[in-house]
Each structure stands twice: as structure tokens, then as C-alpha cells.
Design a protein around this motif. Structure first.
Motif, PDB file in Angstrom:
ATOM      1  N   ARG A 107       0.361 -17.591   2.990  1.00  0.00           N
ATOM      2  CA  ARG A 107       0.513 -19.048   3.148  1.00  0.00           C
ATOM      3  C   ARG A 107       1.778 -19.398   3.924  1.00  0.00           C
ATOM      4  N   LEU A 108       2.805 -18.590   3.716  1.00  0.00           N
ATOM      5  CA  LEU A 108       4.084 -18.846   4.403  1.00  0.00           C
ATOM      6  C   LEU A 108       4.159 -18.167   5.762  1.00  0.00           C
ATOM      7  N   GLY A 109       3.148 -17.326   6.059  1.00  0.00           N
ATOM      8  CA  GLY A 109       3.248 -16.520   7.278  1.00  0.00           C
ATOM      9  C   GLY A 109       4.170 -15.327   7.075  1.00  0.00           C
ATOM     10  N   ALA A 110       4.514 -15.052   5.802  1.00  0.00           N
ATOM     11  CA  ALA A 110       5.319 -13.854   5.496  1.00  0.00           C
ATOM     12  C   ALA A 110       4.374 -12.656   5.443  1.00  0.00           C
ATOM     13  N   ASP A 139       0.061 -12.578  14.864  1.00  0.00           N
ATOM     14  CA  ASP A 139       1.167 -12.353  13.918  1.00  0.00           C
ATOM     15  C   ASP A 139       0.690 -11.445  12.790  1.00  0.00           C
ATOM     16  N   PRO A 140       1.578 -10.584  12.278  1.00  0.00           N
ATOM     17  CA  PRO A 140       1.137  -9.684  11.207  1.00  0.00           C
ATOM     18  C   PRO A 140       0.885 -10.416   9.888  1.00  0.00           C
ATOM     19  N   LEU A 141      -0.204 -10.032   9.230  1.00  0.00           N
ATOM     20  CA  LEU A 141      -0.521 -10.565   7.904  1.00  0.00           C
ATOM     21  C   LEU A 141       0.023  -9.622   6.839  1.00  0.00           C
ATOM     22  N   TYR A 142      -0.199  -8.333   7.070  1.00  0.00           N
ATOM     23  CA  TYR A 142       0.324  -7.384   6.092  1.00  0.00           C
ATOM     24  C   TYR A 142       0.599  -6.021   6.716  1.00  0.00           C
ATOM     25  N   ILE A 143       1.387  -5.253   5.964  1.00  0.00           N
ATOM     26  CA  ILE A 143       1.626  -3.837   6.278  1.00  0.00           C
ATOM     27  C   ILE A 143       1.054  -3.075   5.087  1.00  0.00           C
ATOM     28  N   LEU A 144       0.246  -2.084   5.351  1.00  0.00           N
ATOM     29  CA  LEU A 144      -0.261  -1.259   4.254  1.00  0.00           C
ATOM     30  C   LEU A 144       0.026   0.195   4.609  1.00  0.00           C
ATOM     31  N   TYR A 145       0.788   0.839   3.750  1.00  0.00           N
ATOM     32  CA  TYR A 145       1.202   2.208   4.051  1.00  0.00           C
ATOM     33  C   TYR A 145       0.113   3.198   3.679  1.00  0.00           C
ATOM     34  N   THR A 146      -0.071   4.169   4.544  1.00  0.00           N
ATOM     35  CA  THR A 146      -1.017   5.231   4.262  1.00  0.00           C
ATOM     36  C   THR A 146      -0.335   6.557   4.556  1.00  0.00           C
ATOM     37  N   SER A 147      -0.885   7.618   3.960  1.00  0.00           N
ATOM     38  CA  SER A 147      -0.240   8.923   4.100  1.00  0.00           C
ATOM     39  C   SER A 147      -0.253   9.384   5.545  1.00  0.00           C
ATOM     40  N   GLY A 148       0.864   9.893   5.985  1.00  0.00           N
ATOM     41  CA  GLY A 148       0.933  10.506   7.308  1.00  0.00           C
ATOM     42  C   GLY A 148       0.985  12.011   7.138  1.00  0.00           C
ATOM     43  N   THR A 149       1.323  12.710   8.205  1.00  0.00           N
ATOM     44  CA  THR A 149       1.390  14.165   8.081  1.00  0.00           C
ATOM     45  C   THR A 149       2.751  14.606   7.541  1.00  0.00           C
ATOM     46  N   THR A 150       3.695  13.680   7.520  1.00  0.00           N
ATOM     47  CA  THR A 150       5.006  14.029   6.972  1.00  0.00           C
ATOM     48  C   THR A 150       5.266  13.133   5.762  1.00  0.00           C
ATOM     49  N   GLY A 151       6.443  13.283   5.191  1.00  0.00           N
ATOM     50  CA  GLY A 151       6.798  12.469   4.033  1.00  0.00           C
ATOM     51  C   GLY A 151       6.966  10.997   4.378  1.00  0.00           C
ATOM     52  N   LYS A 152       7.111  10.687   5.656  1.00  0.00           N
ATOM     53  CA  LYS A 152       7.334   9.283   6.022  1.00  0.00           C
ATOM     54  C   LYS A 152       5.982   8.571   6.115  1.00  0.00           C
ATOM     55  N   PRO A 153       5.734   7.602   5.233  1.00  0.00           N
ATOM     56  CA  PRO A 153       4.431   6.942   5.277  1.00  0.00           C
ATOM     57  C   PRO A 153       4.277   6.082   6.529  1.00  0.00           C
ATOM     58  N   LYS A 154       3.019   5.901   6.923  1.00  0.00           N
ATOM     59  CA  LYS A 154       2.728   5.106   8.124  1.00  0.00           C
ATOM     60  C   LYS A 154       2.378   3.698   7.700  1.00  0.00           C
ATOM     61  N   GLY A 155       3.057   2.713   8.259  1.00  0.00           N
ATOM     62  CA  GLY A 155       2.769   1.318   7.912  1.00  0.00           C
ATOM     63  C   GLY A 155       1.733   0.742   8.857  1.00  0.00           C
ATOM     64  N   ILE A 189      -2.260 -13.591  -6.239  1.00  0.00           N
ATOM     65  CA  ILE A 189      -1.531 -14.838  -5.962  1.00  0.00           C
ATOM     66  C   ILE A 189      -0.339 -14.550  -5.043  1.00  0.00           C
ATOM     67  N   ALA A 190       0.374 -13.469  -5.327  1.00  0.00           N
ATOM     68  CA  ALA A 190       1.546 -13.132  -4.511  1.00  0.00           C
ATOM     69  C   ALA A 190       1.131 -12.816  -3.072  1.00  0.00           C
ATOM     70  N   MET A 191       0.040 -12.072  -2.909  1.00  0.00           N
ATOM     71  CA  MET A 191      -0.400 -11.726  -1.553  1.00  0.00           C
ATOM     72  C   MET A 191      -0.771 -12.989  -0.776  1.00  0.00           C
ATOM     73  N   LEU A 192      -1.574 -13.839  -1.417  1.00  0.00           N
ATOM     74  CA  LEU A 192      -2.014 -15.055  -0.713  1.00  0.00           C
ATOM     75  C   LEU A 192      -0.847 -16.024  -0.485  1.00  0.00           C
ATOM     76  N   GLN A 242      10.600 -16.675   4.604  1.00  0.00           N
ATOM     77  CA  GLN A 242      10.044 -17.496   5.685  1.00  0.00           C
ATOM     78  C   GLN A 242       9.039 -16.687   6.479  1.00  0.00           C
ATOM     79  N   LYS A 243       8.371 -17.398   7.397  1.00  0.00           N
ATOM     80  CA  LYS A 243       7.413 -16.752   8.296  1.00  0.00           C
ATOM     81  C   LYS A 243       8.032 -15.490   8.918  1.00  0.00           C
ATOM     82  N   GLY A 244       7.284 -14.401   8.877  1.00  0.00           N
ATOM     83  CA  GLY A 244       7.746 -13.156   9.499  1.00  0.00           C
ATOM     84  C   GLY A 244       8.528 -12.250   8.556  1.00  0.00           C
ATOM     85  N   ASP A 245       9.073 -12.826   7.455  1.00  0.00           N
ATOM     86  CA  ASP A 245       9.803 -11.981   6.494  1.00  0.00           C
ATOM     87  C   ASP A 245       8.805 -11.090   5.749  1.00  0.00           C
ATOM     88  N   ARG A 246       9.267  -9.924   5.323  1.00  0.00           N
ATOM     89  CA  ARG A 246       8.403  -9.040   4.540  1.00  0.00           C
ATOM     90  C   ARG A 246       8.660  -9.210   3.044  1.00  0.00           C
TER      91      ARG A 246
END
Ligand code: COA
Ligand code: AMP
Length: 627
Positions: free
Chosen positions: A131-134, A232-248, A124-127, A107-111
Motif C-alpha cells: 500500500r505504501l509502495g514499500a 517498481d519492486p513489490l517484493y524481494i523473495l530470497y531463494t537458495s543460490g549455489t553459495t551461502g549468499k541467498p539470491k533476492g 496484513i503486513a505484506m499488503l 516510505q515508498k521504496g523502503d524495504r
């Protein structure tokens, strides 16, 4: 209005400027509030507007009479396939897959995490999520299971969408075992995993969790676009941070749509019906902005290419695609053209193809070296335009604003700040640098629409990484200078990120992996120059006194570990065992000097060095080419 007047207006009257740009997209509720300051550092764009990004990409084009026009051309030399989707066909597939996701409880807001190769089902999956607001989070297929697991844990998706395999030239890479392993490692478990089975490899499905794409599509009822708030968020895209934890990096719906629509005309001068090809991957920001959303928002035809610049089957691949699909605008990373040039220095392949439709070539993702620029100009006789941007901004911070007026090209410069971006170079104390003076490249707040709104689940990290270092500015993490004509020259990173084949990677993250080897006492990784990929990581390793492992064996194990934990895309190929690491008296490793030595550049020992002799020792190891 010329470029200067447009830029001035965008900075001095941003609400007027972006209010006008907002009128070029179809809103479900047009915004009355253009910008709302949340606090001194931060604000929201179009906060009371509602829209749907999939409606904008697909339905709005059909309403405008482009239903029969191609929206997407899938060209896959690795499977010998070309497939065309009209706007109407693409919308039907997207609406149906959105229905399938909804039937699985999304549903809307789910990742939804999408881990797919360059096939139409990824788009298709991204769009469908939009479409659902996910909120989709697409992960590049070259990342290893551990990286995928870290993203799954961070985004906590309701569903994962994947394919049975990717194809790297002729190598079949089974994706599903990687997903299974990631889910074994992850603390968070999605409710379901939808798998697109490709004929090249069949994935084994886990009963109760995994669903077959074909089956869920057959059973699904098409879903209509769900209205979402601009913020409302459309997407999260992770990019490298300075540590092992990626930044969304979080992108909103409204600002993103307005900014991308604007960028399609400002940066690329794209018109509805133009064939636009961004030779990137849906897992990177270039793929998000200029394979999926930007071209469709602008009514163009987008090319989705599952292949490489070389070897699929040869260095003529790009020109063949341009000919076959009458590509008007081509966007790629310089590394792709370095690969082509290496195999075909005289551009003989280019002359085998007819490409009169091609109007311009755009480059970004890494510094455009003058040799690549000159070669491309000379062999194509086309305008070659560099532009600078980042995952965080989603569209060009600097460009040649050809949609307004074509400015003089200065090789080595990404040209001028795009309207909306007040780009400045500042010194360590935050003072503005003079013309030609190097410093940190910063953007005066507020950022224009389309830029990141926060780091997923960690607003503190967003502020501490980007806003706190230089009060009143967004810190780009890049260094460079602005010349007397206002042209911006981006020279490198100020953090520990390196750029390998146009991909931003963290050396800190590689250090974490290397340091976890039981024989390693300490290590550092630096980015060294590479003629093809721009940079490659080099590791310096200090082994524990108790370790008995031979250096060659250790190097092999470390290479395997980085490949397994981060992924093949890290291209980690060298780890040199040293007696000591060069450090300042305060214990800081002298990474810059190590890099200079490895690149054969002049270097000198700083007065703060703890033990100057160690530098000579390391220099000998590096110049002796010992590995
Ligand atoms: N899925 C799985 N593995 C992948 C992958 C994917 N989507 N993409 C890359 N890899 C793997 C490759 O198979 C390779 O593995 P190997 O070490 O087993 O051979 C490794 O990651 C490195 O890949 P790559 O960087 O593509 O190196 P290459 O030598 O095969 O190709 C170039 C060199 C220059 C042709 C290639 O890097 C390229 O096309 N670069 C342009 C990339 C680009 O568009 N970047 C801009 C993004 S905006
Ligand atoms: P990414 O977020 O992975 O797209 O990487 C963004 C980084 O790539 C930037 O911060 C720069 O360091 C580099 N980069 C992108 N485009 C350019 C360019 N045109 N010139 C120089 N560096 C660039």
C-alpha cells in the motif's frame, strides 16, 4: 480461441496478448507501452503504467461490490481459531498497519523484512507494505537466525515485522529471540522492529527499537494506496543460490499483477467468490502468489491455514478445512499428500467429511510422483493437476490450461507451456533437443510478465545465473524433456539445489556450513531420495588428520550446526565420515554417483575417476547404512 492458438498469439504477438490481459486489472494510469526492450536479453513490462497492488487486492474488490465477501479465512488448528475477514475488514487492517509503518518512517521504496508465522498479521503486513509502495521481504519462519541476518543485510530494511512465536504442531517456537540474534549478527540495523504478541508466548521488547503491534495499530491513521510505477519492486523473495549468499528475487508491481490475474483464470479457472486454498506458507513463493496476491486480485476468498497436513490433529485435516470453508480449489505440494497417504492409506479420513464444493486439486513445488497422483485421483475422483514453476517465475511455466481448455493429463508431466512461455529443451551446446531427448529446460527470452526482473542489489548475478548460460534464453536450472505432443516433463535440477518437502535448498550452502567445522577437511552434500519429503540431504565428510573427534560425535555436531545456521527445515540428518571423496582427475567430486549409490540405483565408475577403489569403499559405507 483454443490453447494452441492462444499460446501462438502470446509468443508471436506478445504485446497484443499482454496488452489485452493488462485490461483486466485496475490501473491508476493504464500503460501505453506494453513491452520495452532494455537490451538484447531483457526488457520491462508496462513501464509507463502506475498502480498499487494493495488497491488492486482490496479496494478494487470493494469498489466492485465485494466488500462484504470474505477475503481471508484464517484457520488455525494449532490455536483452535477460525477467523474471517471480509474485504472491507481486511482493507481496514491493512490501511491501518500501513499508517503504522508510515509513522515509523517507512516510505515508498523502503524495504521491510517480515518474519512471521501463518497468521493474518503476516498477510496484513505484506499488503500494508504494498500500500505504501514499500518493498516487503518475507522470510520463512523455519529459517535460522543466521539466514535471517543474511537477508536483513542484503535487503537493508527500514523495519522488521515479526511475531512473538510460531507454533509447529504443539511446539511453541519463540521467534523474537531469533530476530534478536539475527539483528545481533547483522551489519544492517533497521530503525524499528514491530512485534505481534501472541498469547502462546510473550516476547521481550528492546526499548527504543521494538514496538508492540497492538500499540502502533491503535495509534495509527489509515493510509491510502500510494501510486507506484509498474516496474517498481513489490517484493524481494530470497531463494537458495549455489553459495551461502541467498539470491533476492525481485518482483515488480505491474507485470506481477497482470500475470497473477491471468494465471488465476488460466491455471486454476478461479472465479470471483471461489474459495481458494494454497496450503503453503507466506514465506514461500506459493504463499506470496496464491495465498496473498493471486486470490485477492481475482476476488476470491483465500484460506490461510496454520497447521500441517497430518498431526493437527490427524490426516483428515485437509479434508476438514475443505469441508468447513467450502474450498473450491486446493493447491498443495505432493509431499503433503504423501504425508496424508502414509497415515491414512485407505483415505478413511476423507470419507468422514463432505467436500462437494471441491472442484480440483493442484500440485506443484516438486515432481509429482505417479503413486501420489494415482492415490489422490482414486480417493477423491477429482481432477488432479500438476504445474511447474519457480520462485523466479512467480506463476506457472507449464500447466494444464484449464481456463482455456482442459487438455489430456499425462501423469509425470506438468503439461504444456503456459501462454507467454516459450519453453525449449537444449543440450549443453545450446542446441534444441528432439522430442523425448533430455536436456536443460530453457525459456526463450523475453520472459512473460510476472517473472523476476533482477536479483536484488546484484544485477550481474541475475545475468550470470539465468541469462548468460544459454544466450537468448532464461536457464530454469531444471532438466527434463518435451514429448512429441509438446508436454513438458521436469525431471530434476541441473544445479546443486535439492527439494526437501517442496522447499528448494542449496547443498552448496550446507557444504559451507559443514566445512566450517574445525575437524572437517573436505565435504560434499547430495540429495538422496526420500519417500515422504522427496529428497533429504546426505553429507560425506573427510576429517582432518589432526582431528580426534569420533564420527558419531562429529555427525551430531554437524547436524546441530546445519540446524542452527540454516534452520530445521533443511532436515540434515546424516553425515558419514569417509576416508576419501570420489573425484575426477580434475578434482570434481562425483556427486551424481554418490547420489545413485545412496539411492541404490545402478552406477558405474567414469573413466575420468582419479581412484576407482574409493567408489567401492563408499558404496559399502552407504549400502551398509552406516552413519
Ligand atoms: N517455523 C519454524 N520451524 C519450522 C517451520 C516454521 N514455519 N516449518 C518447519 N519447521 C521445522 C519443523 O518444526 C521441523 O523441525 P524438527 O526437526 O524440530 O521437527 C523441521 O522444520 C522440518 O519440518 P517439516 O518439513 O515440516 O517436517 P515434518 O516432519 O514436521 O512434516 C510434512 C512433514 C510433509 C508434513 C511437512 O514437511 C509438510 O507439510 N510439507 C508440505 C510443505 C509445503 O507445503 N511445501 C510447499 C511449499 S510451496
Ligand atoms: P521453488 O523456487 O522453491 O518453488 O522451487 C522451484 C523448483 O521446484 C523448480 O525449479 C523445480 O525443480 C521444482 N518444481 C516445482 N514444481 C515442480 C513440478 N510440478 N514438477 C517438477 N519439479 C517441480
Amino acid at each position: 480461441m483454443d490453447y494452441r492458438a492462444t499460446w501462438d498469439l502470446s509468443i508471436n504477438a506478445p504485446e497484443q496478448f499482454w496488452g489485452e490481459q493488462a485490461q483486466h486489472i485496475h490501473w491508476l494510469t493504464p500503460p501505453k507501452t506494453i513491452f520495452r526492450a532494455v537490451d538484447a536479453a531483457h526488457g520491462e513490462w508496462f513501464s509507463d503504467g502506475t498502480l498499487n497492488s494493495s488497491d488492486l487486492a482490496l479496494d478494487a474488490n470493494i469498489r466492485a461490490g465485494r466488500g462484504a465477501q470474505h477475503a481471508l479465512i484464517y484457520d488455525s488448528p494449532v490455536t483452535n481459531t477460525v477467523r474471517y475477514y471480509t474485504y472491507t475488514e481486511l482493507k481496514e487492517e491493512v490501511a491501518r498497519f500501513a499508517g503504522a509503518l508510515r509513522a515509523e518512517g517507512v516510505q515508498k521504496g523502503d524495504r521491510v523484512v517480515i518474519y512471521m508465522p501463518m497468521i493474518p498479521q503476516a498477510v496484513i503486513a505484506m499488503l500494508a507494505c504494498a500500500r505504501l509502495g514499500a518493498v516487503h521481504s518475507t522470510v520463512f519462519g523455519g529459517f535460522a537466525a543466521g539466514e535471517l541476518a543474511a537477508r536483513i543485510d542484503d535487503a537493508a530494511p527500514k523495519a522488521v515485522v515479526t511475531a512473538s512465536c510460531g507454533i509447529e504442531v504443539s511446539k511453541i517456537i519463540a521467534y523474537k529471540p531469533l530476530v534478536d540474534e539475527a539483528l545481533r549478527q547483522a551489519r544492517h540495523q533497521p530503525d524499528c522492529c514491530i512485534v505481534f504478541q501472541r498469547p502462546e508466548a510473550t516476547a521481550t521488547l528492546v526499548a527504543g527499537r521494538d514496538k508492540d503491534w497492538g500499540e502502533v495499530m491503535a495509534a495509527a491513521h489509515p493510509a491510502d494506496p500510494v501510486p507506484v510505477a509498474a516496474t517498481d519492486p513489490l517484493y524481494i523473495l530470497y531463494t537458495s543460490g549455489t553459495t551461502g549468499k541467498p539470491k533476492g528475487v525481485v518482483r515488480d508491481n505491474g507485470g506481477h499483477a497482470v500475470a497473477l490475474r491471468y494465471s488465476m483464470s488460466l491455471v486454476y479457472d478461479a472465479r470471483p467468490g471461489d474459495v481458494f486454498w494454497a496450503a503453503s506458507d507466506v514465506g514461500w513463493v506459493v504463499g506470496h502468489s496464491y495465498i496473498v496476491y493471486g486470490p485477492l486480485f481475482a476476488g476470491c476468498t483465500s484460506v490461510l491455514y496454520e497447521g500441517k497436513p497430518v498431526k493437527t490433529p490427524d490426516a483428515g485435516a485437509f479434508w476438514r478445512v475443505c469441508q468447513d470453508h467450502k474450498v473450491n480449489l486446493l493447491f498443495a505440494a505432493p509431499t503433503a499428500f504423501r504425508a496424508i497417504r502414509k497415515e491414512d492409506p485407505e483415505a478413511d479420513q476423507l470419507h468422514r467429511y463432505q467436500i462437494p464444493a471441491l472442484k480440483r486439486i493442484f500440485l506443484a513445488g516438486e515432481r509429482l510422483d505417479p503413486a501420489t497422483y494415482d492415490w489422490l485421483r482414486e480417493c477423491t475422483h477429482l481432477p488432479v493437476l500438476d504445474h511447474w514453476w519457480q520462485t523466479e517465475t512467480g506463476w506457472a511455466i507449464c500447466c494444464n490450461p484449464i481456463g482455456i481448455e482442459m487438455m489430456t493429463v499425462k501423469p509425470g508431466s506438468a503439461s504444456l507451456p503456459s501462454p507467454g512461455y516459450n519453453v525449449q529443451v537444449v543440450d549443453a551446446a545450446g542446441r534444441q533437443a528432439g522430442a523425448g531427448e533430455q536436456g536443460r529446460i530453457a525459456i526463450k527470452l523475453p520472459l512473460p510478465p510476472g517473472c523476476l526482473t533482477t536479483v536484488w542489489g546484484d544485477d550481474g548475478r541475475y545475468r550470470s545465473t539465468y541469462l548468460d548460460p544459454i544466450p537468448g534464453y532464461y536457464d530454469s536450472g531444471d532438466s527434463g524433456y518435451i514429448d512429441e505432443d509438446g508436454y513438458v516433463f521436469v525431471m530434476g535440477r541441473t544445479d546443486d539445489a535439492i527439494n526437501v518437502a517442496g522447499h528448494r535448498l542449496s547443498t552448496g550452502q550446507m557444504e559451507e556450513v559443514i566445512a566450517s567445522h574445525p575437524a572437517v577437511a573436505e565435504c560434499c552434500v547430495v540429495g538422496t531420495h526420500d519417500g515422504l519429503k522427496g529428497q533429504l540431504p546426505l553429507g560425506l565428510v573427510l576429517v582432518k588428520d589432526s582431528a580426534t573427534i569420533a564420527p558419531d560425535e562429529l555427525e551430531e555436531e554437524l547436524i546441530d550446526m546445519v540446524r542452527e545456521k540454516i534452520g530445521a527445515l533443511a532436515c540434515f540428518q546424516r553425515a558419514i565420515v569417509v576416508e576419501r571423496l570420489p573425484k575426477t582427475r580434475s578434482g570434481k567430486i562425483l556427486r551424481r554417483i554418490i547420489r545413485q549409490m545412496a539411492d541404490g540405483e545402478p552406477w558405474s565408475a567414469p573413466s575420468t575417476i582419479d581412484d576407482p577403489a574409493i567408489l567401492e569403499e563408499i558404496n559399502q559405507r552407504l549400502s551398509g547404512g552406516e552413519t
